[in-house]
Design an enzyme around this catalytic site. Structure first.
Site, mmCIF file in Angstrom:
data_model
loop_
_atom_site.group_PDB
_atom_site.id
_atom_site.type_symbol
_atom_site.label_atom_id
_atom_site.label_comp_id
_atom_site.label_asym_id
_atom_site.label_seq_id
_atom_site.Cartn_x
_atom_site.Cartn_y
_atom_site.Cartn_z
ATOM 1 N N HIS A 78 -1.011 -7.771 0.620
ATOM 2 C CA HIS A 78 -2.464 -7.773 0.637
ATOM 3 C C HIS A 78 -2.960 -9.175 0.291
ATOM 4 O O HIS A 78 -2.556 -9.757 -0.717
ATOM 5 C CB HIS A 78 -3.019 -6.753 -0.358
ATOM 6 N N PHE A 267 -2.049 8.114 -9.370
ATOM 7 C CA PHE A 267 -3.203 7.699 -10.146
ATOM 8 C C PHE A 267 -4.416 8.520 -9.713
ATOM 9 O O PHE A 267 -4.963 8.301 -8.624
ATOM 10 C CB PHE A 267 -3.446 6.196 -9.957
ATOM 11 N N ASP A 269 -7.625 9.567 -8.818
ATOM 12 C CA ASP A 269 -8.919 8.947 -8.550
ATOM 13 C C ASP A 269 -9.716 9.795 -7.579
ATOM 14 O O ASP A 269 -9.518 11.009 -7.495
ATOM 15 C CB ASP A 269 -8.721 7.524 -8.017
ATOM 16 N N ASP A 338 1.454 7.075 -3.777
ATOM 17 C CA ASP A 338 0.045 6.825 -4.059
ATOM 18 C C ASP A 338 -0.450 5.577 -3.339
ATOM 19 O O ASP A 338 -1.489 5.591 -2.669
ATOM 20 C CB ASP A 338 -0.148 6.663 -5.567
ATOM 21 N N ASP A 343 -3.716 3.141 0.878
ATOM 22 C CA ASP A 343 -3.834 2.193 1.995
ATOM 23 C C ASP A 343 -4.193 2.911 3.287
ATOM 24 O O ASP A 343 -5.030 2.443 4.081
ATOM 25 C CB ASP A 343 -2.518 1.426 2.182
#
Length: 366
Positions: A78, A267, A269, A338, A343
């Protein structure tokens, strides 16, 4: 025992509370994130896992990961992620994950949403935060230095508002809360860790779960928990992603070397539940699905939100297990799954092929 002699039992309890094992024990400490997620899954009534959908998704995810040669090295591909392998990068990642929460906008006009201009383009969402940090450093603002965060003369609120300035009329969400997190973390790092994030990392003795526990015990803004069906549930999203980002950035070496990295979960979210629903892994009750599709906020720590987060963690764990069942030699963990799902979800967002909106919750936890 005299007053000058240490209380070994008390020291042992303190080490345990900090997630640091005694020298005689090689067992990694436990964050209890996965156990809490399983409890949520077993008691959820508004979010359910589709067994067939989860197995199908596992096969699809693994196939795509192989096709893309997806690994922790993809993290550094990235363009905005830091490329250095030094203490400065550890500081960068700490600030990045300290503030890695709540980027969604209420505006229906993409041109009005918070965005950061950097390197000739506009960055939104998570990448706007990373761009903010790079931009500040290039302007000679020591934004990744913990001692700077505690300097009331130089690091004023006005200075921080300038750092987070937007290219649009909309400010970054929860700006005051982000400033509070910076102040709190700076004070604790200076007082308890000599102002050094690397020192904090070293105290974990290359244990991923010990580092997570150190963060949530010492820094209130990392203590991401909730109560569900009379049990305390640990999510620890930003604490876990700090460990994961170190591991990925340093490719499992030096500051990213953790002997128990596979104990980190996904994670929890607002993006991964969205992707898991799109893949047919998660099912919502009509009332919850209606609220999400109508872009209505969910209370932070409320039953619906906890079910979404907890079931997502457990779902990714089942996907991981299914991949390993089908491919016993696969090098895969919840972190990589994850990262890959996130992505992929961002790619779908750009291509405007989202099948359901993400749920909306205002919180510093994610």
């Amino acid at each position: 025992m005299s007053d000058s002699e240490p209380d070994e039992e008390l020291l042992s309890l303190l080490r345990h509370s900090l997630g640091i094992s005694d020298a005689s024990s090689s067992k990694a400490p436990n964050t209890e994130v996965l156990e809490g997620a399983q409890h949520v899954y077993h008691n959820s009534i508004d979010v359910a896992l589709d067994t067939y959908g989860t197995k199908t998704a596992a096969a699809r995810i693994w196939s795509l990961m192989q096709e893309k040669s997806y690994s922790f090295k993809t993290w550094s591909d990235h363009s905005l992620h830091p490329k250095g392998k030094d203490e400065a990068t550890v500081n960068f990642i700490f600030l990045m994950d300290l503030l890695n929460f709540c980027f969604w906008s209420e505006s229906s006009d993409p041109q009005q949403r918070f965005a950061v201009e950097y390197q000739g383009q506009r960055w939104t969402g998570y990448w706007s935060l990373v761009a903010v940090i790079h931009r500040a450093l290039e302007e000679d603002i020591p934004i990744t230095t913990p001692s700077f965060w505690t300097n009331d003369t130089e690091c004023t609120d006005d200075m921080l508002k300038h750092v987070f300035r937007s290219a649009t009329p909309e400010l970054i969400p929860l700006l005051d809360e982000r400033i509070a997190c910076i102040r709190e973390a700076g004070r604790i790092l200076v007082e308890d860790f000599n102002g050094s994030v690397p020192q904090l990392v070293h105290q974990a003795k290359q244990s991923a779960t010990a580092l997570v526990n150190l963060l949530v015990i010492n820094f209130p803004c990392f203590k991401d928990t909730a109560t569900f069906e009379s049990r305390s549930i640990h999510f620890y999203k930003r604490a876990q992603i700090f460990v994961a980002d170190l591991w990925a950035c340093f490719e499992g070496q030096t500051y990213g070397c953790f002997h128990d990295i596979d104990n980190i979960t996904m994670f929890a979210d607002y993006r991964i539940p969205q992707m898991l629903h799109s893949l047919g892994c998660l099912r919502y009750s009509p009332s919850l699905e209606s609220r999400i599709r109508n872009l209505k906020e969910l209370d932070s720590g409320g039953s619906w939100e906890v079910q979404l987060r907890g079931c997502s963690i457990w779902c990714v764990e089942l996907i991981r297990k299914e991949i390993l069942r089908q491919h016993p030699k696969a090098e895969v963990n919840a972190i990589l799954i994850d990262f890959f799902l996130y992505d992929t979800m961002k790619e779908r967002e750009v291509e405007a092929v989202e099948t359901i909106p993400h749920h909306r919750t205002r919180s510093i936890w994610y």
